[in-house]
Write a protein that holds these residues in place. Structure first.
Motif: not given
Length: 239
Positions: A70-76, A82-90
């Motif tokens: 998530r970013d600082s606003a809590g958004e993915p 690749w705008p249809d891919e989100m980062a996983l939190d490692t």
């Protein structure tokens, strides 16, 4: 399924856009984990280890929202390319453990289907997102490779030439899969670590002038269309 050793001769095909029957001299084929392996060749199972696949967004957001970075606003955080891919939190041992439990099921699926190896995409996600570091992805990759080896399979390092020997000696990768090492003039960074066990995919929408005279080009180099269309662009310097 009988094991097939990694072949350093023949040709490779990269089929993430969909499975198809390649020419008979192909000895390595990479396919998405949702497709079956190609019998009789060294088959590499593709898993997006560090980002979400487009068709799996709901799975992550609905069932594992705490594992999406998530970013600082809590958004993915979304991949800019690749705008249809989100980062996983490692970024923590806890999230890495939970992510690994999910991916171990996928790895088991690759093994059960008859694949010989697994490659994990977006190892370099730390370079595109805030809140995760190189060390986080190295730690997670080490977990993933350990699980692959536990299933009797080999593990491929996808891109991230800057890792150098860390990929082989610390994480434990057995071979490398590079995209466009000719275009970025980094093929030698892979072959110096993995020798002949380097797969390279170049794309036909770039300037490939001089490709077949490039002294550092891995023998297992294939040219494909960027969408990896089944039956689409497919040639190597041996053609």
């Amino acid at each position: 399924t009988a094991q097939v050793a990694f072949p350093t001769s023949g040709r490779v095909d990269y089929q993430l856009g969909g499975a198809w029957q390649p020419p008979g001299d192909v000895t390595i084929v990479a396919r998405d984990r949702t497709d079956p392996p190609l019998s009789g060749v060294y088959s590499v199972c593709y898993i997006n280890g560090f980002q979400t696949q487009p068709q799996e967004a709901d799975f992550w957001l609905d069932e594992h929202p705490d594992l999406v970075l998530r970013d600082s606003a809590g958004e993915p955080q979304i991949d800019p390319n690749w705008p249809d891919e989100m980062a996983l939190d490692t970024s923590s041992a806890s999230t890495r453990k939970d992510l690994a439990a999910i991916m171990d099921e996928w790895i088991q699926g690759c093994a059960a289907d008859g694949y010989q190896a697994v490659e994990f995409d977006n190892l370099d996600s730390y370079s595109r997102f805030t809140g995760i570091a190189l060390g986080d992805n190295v730690a997670f990759a080490t977990l993933l490779v350990g699980m692959v080896h536990d299933r009797g399979l080999e593990a491929g390092q996808k891109n991230s030439a800057e890792l150098g020997t860390v990929g082989r000696d610390q994480i434990g990768f057995d071979f490398a899969v590079s995209e466009e090492c000719f275009v970025y003039d980094e093929c030698a960074l892979y072959t110096e670590v993995y020798g002949g066990k380097v797969i390279d995919i170049e794309y036909d929408d770039t300037d490939l002038e001089g490709l077949c005279d490039y002294g550092d080009l891995p023998p297992l180099t294939i040219v494909r269309d960027r969408d990896l269309t089944p039956g689409g662009t497919f040639w190597s310097c041996d053609d």
